[in-house]
Design a protein around this motif. Structure first.
Motif, short mmCIF file in Angstrom:
data_model
loop_
_atom_site.label_atom_id
_atom_site.label_comp_id
_atom_site.label_asym_id
_atom_site.label_seq_id
_atom_site.Cartn_x
_atom_site.Cartn_y
_atom_site.Cartn_z
N LYS A 135 0.81 -1.23 0.22
CA LYS A 135 0.02 -0.04 -0.03
C LYS A 135 0.76 1.24 -0.01
CE LYS A 135 -4.03 -2.12 2.31
NZ LYS A 135 -4.73 -1.71 3.62
N LYS A 136 2.08 1.27 0.44
CA LYS A 136 2.89 2.35 0.51
C LYS A 136 4.06 2.43 -0.66
CE LYS A 136 2.35 3.03 5.42
NZ LYS A 136 2.88 2.92 6.84
N ASP A 137 3.86 1.76 -1.69
CA ASP A 137 4.71 1.56 -2.81
C ASP A 137 4.78 3.05 -3.39
OD1 ASP A 137 6.17 0.73 -5.14
OD2 ASP A 137 5.54 -1.41 -4.83
N LYS A 138 6.14 3.52 -3.66
CA LYS A 138 6.23 4.70 -4.21
C LYS A 138 6.83 4.37 -5.63
CE LYS A 138 6.57 7.01 -0.13
NZ LYS A 138 6.20 8.26 0.43
N ILE A 139 7.33 3.26 -5.94
CA ILE A 139 7.84 2.91 -7.34
C ILE A 139 6.49 2.63 -8.10
CG2 ILE A 139 9.35 1.64 -8.61
CD1 ILE A 139 10.57 3.06 -6.56
N PHE A 140 5.82 1.54 -8.00
CA PHE A 140 4.71 1.04 -8.77
C PHE A 140 3.27 1.53 -7.72
CE2 PHE A 140 7.88 -1.74 -9.71
CZ PHE A 140 8.10 -1.55 -11.24
N SER A 141 2.37 2.60 -8.20
CA SER A 141 1.30 2.96 -7.24
C SER A 141 0.31 1.67 -7.00
CB SER A 141 0.48 3.95 -8.20
OG SER A 141 -0.26 3.36 -8.96
N PRO A 142 -0.06 1.73 -5.68
CA PRO A 142 -1.06 0.62 -5.45
C PRO A 142 -2.08 0.48 -6.25
CG PRO A 142 -0.19 1.73 -3.41
CD PRO A 142 0.37 2.47 -4.71
N GLN A 143 -2.83 1.52 -6.69
CA GLN A 143 -3.68 1.59 -7.44
C GLN A 143 -3.74 0.94 -9.13
OE1 GLN A 143 -7.20 2.31 -6.58
NE2 GLN A 143 -7.53 1.32 -8.39
N SER A 144 -2.50 1.24 -9.43
CA SER A 144 -1.95 0.71 -10.70
C SER A 144 -1.99 -0.92 -10.63
CB SER A 144 -0.64 1.24 -11.15
OG SER A 144 -0.73 2.58 -11.65
N GLN A 145 -1.34 -1.43 -9.54
CA GLN A 145 -1.07 -2.71 -9.29
C GLN A 145 -2.47 -3.42 -8.96
OE1 GLN A 145 1.89 -3.86 -6.31
NE2 GLN A 145 2.06 -1.77 -6.06
N LYS A 146 -3.38 -2.69 -8.42
CA LYS A 146 -4.85 -3.33 -8.21
C LYS A 146 -5.52 -3.36 -9.61
CE LYS A 146 -5.57 -1.66 -3.67
NZ LYS A 146 -6.27 -0.56 -3.16
N ASN A 147 -5.35 -2.45 -10.57
CA ASN A 147 -5.79 -2.21 -11.66
C ASN A 147 -5.47 -3.55 -12.64
OD1 ASN A 147 -7.43 0.11 -11.03
ND2 ASN A 147 -5.80 1.48 -12.28
N PHE A 148 -4.11 -3.77 -12.36
CA PHE A 148 -3.50 -4.75 -13.40
C PHE A 148 -3.89 -6.11 -12.87
CE2 PHE A 148 -0.18 -8.04 -14.33
CZ PHE A 148 0.15 -7.87 -15.40
#
Length: 70
Positions: free
Chosen positions: A27-40
């Motif tokens: 949730k605190k990833d500043k490299i790959f946004s958590p929302q982008s990961q959820k979308n993927f």
């Protein structure tokens, strides 16, 4: 690191049906946004969200603790 990933993706066929036992989103990833990961990973049921940063592995005492998440 991101340039290498981009070059790899542009120059290689990527499997579209990737299957993992567990998908970890930090949730605190500043490299790959958590929302982008959820979308993927949308539509996957095996997602674990941790309140940690991009490299969560130092949070665990040993590798067995990581495997216990599965």
């Amino acid at each position: 690191e991101l340039t290498s990933i981009k070059n790899y993706v542009l120059n290689n066929k990527i499997e579209e049906n990737i299957k993992f036992d567990l998908i970890v989103i930090t949730k605190k990833d500043k490299i790959f946004s958590p929302q982008s990961q959820k979308n993927f990973w949308q539509g996957q049921s095996n997602i674990l969200e941790l309140d940690l940063g991009h490299f969560p592995f130092f949070y665990f005492e040993n590798f067995d603790k990581i495997l216990e998440l599965c």
